[in-house]
Design a protein around this motif. Structure first.
Motif, PDB file in Angstrom:
ATOM      1  N   ALA A 188       0.822  -1.218   0.000  1.00  0.00           N
ATOM      2  CA  ALA A 188       0.000   0.000   0.000  1.00  0.00           C
ATOM      3  C   ALA A 188       0.857   1.270   0.000  1.00  0.00           C
ATOM      4  O   ALA A 188       0.533   2.253  -0.667  1.00  0.00           O
ATOM      5  CB  ALA A 188      -0.933  -0.011   1.207  1.00  0.00           C
ATOM      6  N   LEU A 189       1.968   1.205   0.735  1.00  0.00           N
ATOM      7  CA  LEU A 189       2.829   2.383   0.851  1.00  0.00           C
ATOM      8  C   LEU A 189       3.761   2.564  -0.349  1.00  0.00           C
ATOM      9  O   LEU A 189       3.998   3.688  -0.797  1.00  0.00           O
ATOM     10  CB  LEU A 189       3.680   2.278   2.126  1.00  0.00           C
ATOM     11  CG  LEU A 189       2.955   2.419   3.469  1.00  0.00           C
ATOM     12  CD1 LEU A 189       3.895   2.052   4.602  1.00  0.00           C
ATOM     13  CD2 LEU A 189       2.442   3.841   3.643  1.00  0.00           C
ATOM     14  N   PHE A 190       4.304   1.435  -0.834  1.00  0.00           N
ATOM     15  CA  PHE A 190       5.302   1.494  -1.904  1.00  0.00           C
ATOM     16  C   PHE A 190       4.896   0.536  -3.034  1.00  0.00           C
ATOM     17  O   PHE A 190       5.526  -0.502  -3.246  1.00  0.00           O
ATOM     18  CB  PHE A 190       6.685   1.129  -1.361  1.00  0.00           C
ATOM     19  CG  PHE A 190       7.094   1.939  -0.166  1.00  0.00           C
ATOM     20  CD1 PHE A 190       7.561   3.241  -0.321  1.00  0.00           C
ATOM     21  CD2 PHE A 190       6.980   1.422   1.123  1.00  0.00           C
ATOM     22  CE1 PHE A 190       7.926   4.003   0.773  1.00  0.00           C
ATOM     23  CE2 PHE A 190       7.346   2.172   2.226  1.00  0.00           C
ATOM     24  CZ  PHE A 190       7.813   3.473   2.050  1.00  0.00           C
ATOM     25  N   PRO A 191       3.845   0.888  -3.738  1.00  0.00           N
ATOM     26  CA  PRO A 191       3.279  -0.027  -4.737  1.00  0.00           C
ATOM     27  C   PRO A 191       4.163  -0.282  -5.949  1.00  0.00           C
ATOM     28  O   PRO A 191       3.834  -1.155  -6.759  1.00  0.00           O
ATOM     29  CB  PRO A 191       1.991   0.685  -5.155  1.00  0.00           C
ATOM     30  CG  PRO A 191       2.241   2.129  -4.875  1.00  0.00           C
ATOM     31  CD  PRO A 191       3.098   2.152  -3.648  1.00  0.00           C
ATOM     32  N   ALA A 192       5.242   0.447  -6.078  1.00  0.00           N
ATOM     33  CA  ALA A 192       6.134   0.230  -7.227  1.00  0.00           C
ATOM     34  C   ALA A 192       7.408  -0.511  -6.837  1.00  0.00           C
ATOM     35  O   ALA A 192       8.291  -0.696  -7.669  1.00  0.00           O
ATOM     36  CB  ALA A 192       6.501   1.572  -7.862  1.00  0.00           C
ATOM     37  N   GLN A 193       7.516  -0.942  -5.578  1.00  0.00           N
ATOM     38  CA  GLN A 193       8.709  -1.653  -5.117  1.00  0.00           C
ATOM     39  C   GLN A 193       8.471  -3.168  -5.176  1.00  0.00           C
ATOM     40  O   GLN A 193       7.689  -3.714  -4.401  1.00  0.00           O
ATOM     41  CB  GLN A 193       9.072  -1.241  -3.691  1.00  0.00           C
ATOM     42  CG  GLN A 193       9.569   0.187  -3.559  1.00  0.00           C
ATOM     43  CD  GLN A 193      10.930   0.393  -4.208  1.00  0.00           C
ATOM     44  OE1 GLN A 193      11.601  -0.571  -4.556  1.00  0.00           O
ATOM     45  NE2 GLN A 193      11.324   1.647  -4.386  1.00  0.00           N
ATOM     46  N   PRO A 194       9.113  -3.855  -6.110  1.00  0.00           N
ATOM     47  CA  PRO A 194       8.848  -5.288  -6.284  1.00  0.00           C
ATOM     48  C   PRO A 194       9.199  -6.149  -5.069  1.00  0.00           C
ATOM     49  O   PRO A 194       8.599  -7.193  -4.856  1.00  0.00           O
ATOM     50  CB  PRO A 194       9.727  -5.663  -7.484  1.00  0.00           C
ATOM     51  CG  PRO A 194      10.764  -4.602  -7.565  1.00  0.00           C
ATOM     52  CD  PRO A 194      10.119  -3.353  -7.050  1.00  0.00           C
ATOM     53  N   PHE A 195      10.154  -5.692  -4.259  1.00  0.00           N
ATOM     54  CA  PHE A 195      10.599  -6.493  -3.112  1.00  0.00           C
ATOM     55  C   PHE A 195       9.461  -6.762  -2.129  1.00  0.00           C
ATOM     56  O   PHE A 195       9.382  -7.860  -1.556  1.00  0.00           O
ATOM     57  CB  PHE A 195      11.750  -5.779  -2.396  1.00  0.00           C
ATOM     58  CG  PHE A 195      12.340  -6.572  -1.260  1.00  0.00           C
ATOM     59  CD1 PHE A 195      13.054  -7.731  -1.500  1.00  0.00           C
ATOM     60  CD2 PHE A 195      12.178  -6.147   0.055  1.00  0.00           C
ATOM     61  CE1 PHE A 195      13.597  -8.468  -0.450  1.00  0.00           C
ATOM     62  CE2 PHE A 195      12.723  -6.870   1.110  1.00  0.00           C
ATOM     63  CZ  PHE A 195      13.435  -8.033   0.856  1.00  0.00           C
ATOM     64  N   VAL A 196       8.567  -5.785  -1.943  1.00  0.00           N
ATOM     65  CA  VAL A 196       7.474  -5.991  -0.981  1.00  0.00           C
ATOM     66  C   VAL A 196       6.492  -7.047  -1.493  1.00  0.00           C
ATOM     67  O   VAL A 196       5.941  -7.831  -0.711  1.00  0.00           O
ATOM     68  CB  VAL A 196       6.743  -4.669  -0.654  1.00  0.00           C
ATOM     69  CG1 VAL A 196       7.645  -3.721   0.103  1.00  0.00           C
ATOM     70  CG2 VAL A 196       6.203  -3.992  -1.901  1.00  0.00           C
TER      71      VAL A 196
END
Length: 324
Positions: A250-258
């Motif tokens: 939800a916070l970092f929708p463009a970070q694949p690691f999450v």
């Protein structure tokens, strides 16, 4: 008198014979020269064709070696190509691709720039240069090249959005996403990102009081750096990993690691279908080969849990190919 006339006639006949012999000899000499000249032309052509054949053999050997991950061997064959035909565009391009696979971004850039100098409008080579800059985490330069690509290929705008997101330029990313949405061209994965960014801008994400532990710190400092530490420290704790990775999406929708960590947590909890859905959403944002391999590995776990052996095998093979 009769004898003298016969003698003169005999001399004239002999002169005529000599003339005929001389003429025949001259013609034979000319024909011989012509044949010799004709024979010499194919010899020169054969030499050129031989070089072309050698070039092709070395070039295809280079492609073959690259396909099985022998990048140094591929480079050696390309060097042979360069000796036969110096400064060839295709050879420069292949040099760059192989050096990039060996993580030598300096030489990868040098060779792709040489290739682009010979064909400045070549989209594929420009896209490769973007990949080189991404490998260096130089998103600013990658964006500059991608902007040029978008001018002639508007369908490449979605990838430009992803580069803006990786560079944390959310304003520019939202601007393009709004245009794509108006044109009904915004991919489903980017729609989720757009919604999340708009919610952040509306103040949905809030922080809490400062504390000492990493978890308390995250309450007040919802940065990706802190979240990444939490996810790495809770990798063996599925419940916590799922909680923070879900919040991280939800916070970092463009970070694949999450997405990857969320998929791991869901696989651990045997929620294979949900894990697969999350991993497929996240892989759209993957740029580095190493992380792409990790996604394929987790997807193989999901398919195994779902009993889909053919897909499990397929993604295991993809994982192994990238890990070589």
């Amino acid at each position: 008198m009769i004898f003298r006339v016969k003698k003169i006639a005999y001399r004239k006949e002999r002169q005529l014979d000599y003339f005929k012999v001389s003429l025949f000899s001259l013609l034979f000499f000319i024909i011989s020269l012509k044949c010799l000249a004709q024979d010499s032309i194919p010899a020169a052509v054969d030499l050129t064709e031989e070089k072309e054949l050698q070039f092709q053999q070395f070039f295809f050997k280079a492609l073959s070696q690259k396909s099985i991950g022998n990048y140094q061997k591929a480079i050696e064959n390309l060097e042979s190509c360069n000796q036969i035909l110096p400064n060839d565009l295709a050879v420069f391009y292949e040099f760059s691709k192989n050096y990039l696979e060996l993580n030598n971004t300096l030489l990868a850039k040098e060779y792709i720039n040489r290739a682009i100098e010979k064909d400045v409008k070549n989209i594929w080579m420009q896209k490769h240069l973007v990949k080189v800059f991404v490998k260096e985490n130089n998103f600013s330069e990658a964006i500059k090249i991608q902007q040029k690509i978008v001018i002639s290929k508007s369908r490449e705008r979605a990838y430009l959005v992803r580069l803006y997101l990786r560079n944390r330029d959310y304003k520019s990313a939202l601007s393009i996403m709004n245009v794509l949405q108006e044109e009904n061209l915004l991919p489903a994965s980017l729609k989720k990102v757009k919604d999340s960014l708009e919610k952040r801008n509306n103040g949905v994400v809030k922080t809490t009081a400062v504390a000492e532990s990493i978890f308390k710190r995250f309450e007040t400092n919802k940065s990706y750096a802190v979240l990444k530490q939490i996810l790495e420290s809770t990798e063996d704790k599925p419940a916590l990993l799922l909680k923070y990775s879900t919040e991280g999406i939800a916070l970092f929708p463009a970070q694949p690691f999450v997405y990857l960590m969320s998929g791991k947590a869901l696989n651990a909890k045997k929620a294979y279908k949900k894990a697969l859905e999350t991993l497929k959403n996240g892989i759209d944002f993957v740029i580095e080969d190493a992380m792409e391999a990790d996604f394929y590995n987790e997807m193989a776990v999901s398919y195994k849990g779902l009993g889909n052996k053919s897909e499990e095998k397929k993604y295991k093979e993809k994982f192994e190919k990238l890990k070589k």
